[in-house]
Motif scaffolding. Sequence first.
Motif, PDB file in Angstrom:
ATOM      1  N   GLU A  98       0.852  -1.191   0.000  1.00  0.00           N
ATOM      2  CA  GLU A  98       0.000   0.000   0.000  1.00  0.00           C
ATOM      3  C   GLU A  98       0.888   1.241   0.000  1.00  0.00           C
ATOM      4  OE1 GLU A  98      -2.455  -0.652   3.426  1.00  0.00           O
ATOM      5  OE2 GLU A  98      -3.988  -1.714   2.246  1.00  0.00           O
ATOM      6  N   THR A  99       0.912   1.912  -1.123  1.00  0.00           N
ATOM      7  CA  THR A  99       1.730   3.122  -1.267  1.00  0.00           C
ATOM      8  C   THR A  99       0.815   4.301  -1.543  1.00  0.00           C
ATOM      9  OG1 THR A  99       2.150   2.339  -3.547  1.00  0.00           O
ATOM     10  CG2 THR A  99       3.906   2.031  -1.926  1.00  0.00           C
ATOM     11  N   GLN A 153       5.523   8.865   3.301  1.00  0.00           N
ATOM     12  CA  GLN A 153       5.609   7.596   4.037  1.00  0.00           C
ATOM     13  C   GLN A 153       5.727   6.420   3.084  1.00  0.00           C
ATOM     14  OE1 GLN A 153       6.043   7.925   7.367  1.00  0.00           O
ATOM     15  NE2 GLN A 153       5.909  10.077   6.741  1.00  0.00           N
ATOM     16  N   SER A 154       5.065   6.499   1.937  1.00  0.00           N
ATOM     17  CA  SER A 154       5.132   5.417   0.953  1.00  0.00           C
ATOM     18  C   SER A 154       6.528   5.296   0.358  1.00  0.00           C
ATOM     19  CB  SER A 154       4.100   5.655  -0.152  1.00  0.00           C
ATOM     20  OG  SER A 154       2.788   5.531   0.349  1.00  0.00           O
ATOM     21  N   VAL A 155       7.169   6.422   0.067  1.00  0.00           N
ATOM     22  CA  VAL A 155       8.525   6.378  -0.479  1.00  0.00           C
ATOM     23  C   VAL A 155       9.490   5.803   0.550  1.00  0.00           C
ATOM     24  CG1 VAL A 155      10.464   7.789  -1.289  1.00  0.00           C
ATOM     25  CG2 VAL A 155       8.166   8.191  -2.165  1.00  0.00           C
ATOM     26  N   LYS A 156       9.329   6.161   1.802  1.00  0.00           N
ATOM     27  CA  LYS A 156      10.166   5.586   2.857  1.00  0.00           C
ATOM     28  C   LYS A 156       9.963   4.073   2.941  1.00  0.00           C
ATOM     29  CE  LYS A 156      10.267   9.757   5.769  1.00  0.00           C
ATOM     30  NZ  LYS A 156      11.716  10.011   5.623  1.00  0.00           N
ATOM     31  N   LYS A 157       8.726   3.646   2.787  1.00  0.00           N
ATOM     32  CA  LYS A 157       8.412   2.219   2.813  1.00  0.00           C
ATOM     33  C   LYS A 157       9.115   1.489   1.668  1.00  0.00           C
ATOM     34  CE  LYS A 157       4.072   1.449   3.630  1.00  0.00           C
ATOM     35  NZ  LYS A 157       2.613   1.234   3.447  1.00  0.00           N
ATOM     36  N   LEU A 158       9.100   2.094   0.480  1.00  0.00           N
ATOM     37  CA  LEU A 158       9.753   1.467  -0.663  1.00  0.00           C
ATOM     38  C   LEU A 158      11.271   1.452  -0.504  1.00  0.00           C
ATOM     39  CD1 LEU A 158       7.669   2.825  -3.692  1.00  0.00           C
ATOM     40  CD2 LEU A 158       7.407   0.668  -2.437  1.00  0.00           C
TER      41      LEU A 158
END
Length: 274
Positions: free
Chosen positions: A167-168, A226-231
């Motif tokens: 989930e991004t 937050q999504s970029v950090k997750k990736l």
Amino acid sequence: MDQEHIEKWKELEHDLDHAIPEEVLPDIAYYRTLIVNVVMIGTPNEDWVLIDTGTRKYQERILHACEHRYGNKPPQAILLTHGHFDHIGAAKKLAEYWQVPIYIHENEMDYVTGKSEYPPGDPTVGGGMISLLSTIFPTKPEHLEGLVSALPNDGSIPFLKDWKYIETFGHTPGHISLFREQDRLLIAGDAISTDKPESSWAVFFPFQHVYGPPAYFTQDWFSAEQSVKKLADLDPDTIIAGHGLPMEGETMKKELRKLADNFIEQAIPKHKRH
């Protein structure tokens, strides 16, 4: 058939002749439409799945690219990273032609079943001509009722047992990326880009670099960060983004980590940093 129609047919044939997928791995290929990539998962001799479908009127070229790789064998399904016009445009016609299901995250369902429309493009984000044109990009809801289903909520993907979706959110409320642990391959959608998505020059002269999501359409910058950090934490070895050429290696890893650590300065337009 008059001369005008003959010339148009010749132009179409010329376009189709160049609709050839590029192989990244034995079971991964992509076809670069004018502004966005579609991805094919599966070797030419096995079942396969199509990721994203470009803009409207690209179905013939996408079909040609897929048939070049898989012959007349249809995919098991179409998976959409999100519902923006440049990722969903040919989905309905392709799904009806192949008689296959479409999958998308449940948070995107209203946008693809006629209930909600995306916010209009923001031309004030800067970066190039594409941003200025974004106000005329389609945002109205699609009507894929009867063809589309929500993905399972456990991260699994139908027909792709070695993959999970991530989930991004941020670029859209239900944006997803795909990740395969065994070779650390990331299909990022629009969570990140590998060329400057706001620039028209990048369409014709792609320059590999890790950028944030297309700014003119990104709805929630906090979630996008937050999504970029997750990736970045996934530490991918190869990235295929929705916009730009595939990237791999240490330069990609460093740029992705730098983007994650400096997202506000690098990705968010100045007037959005509140």
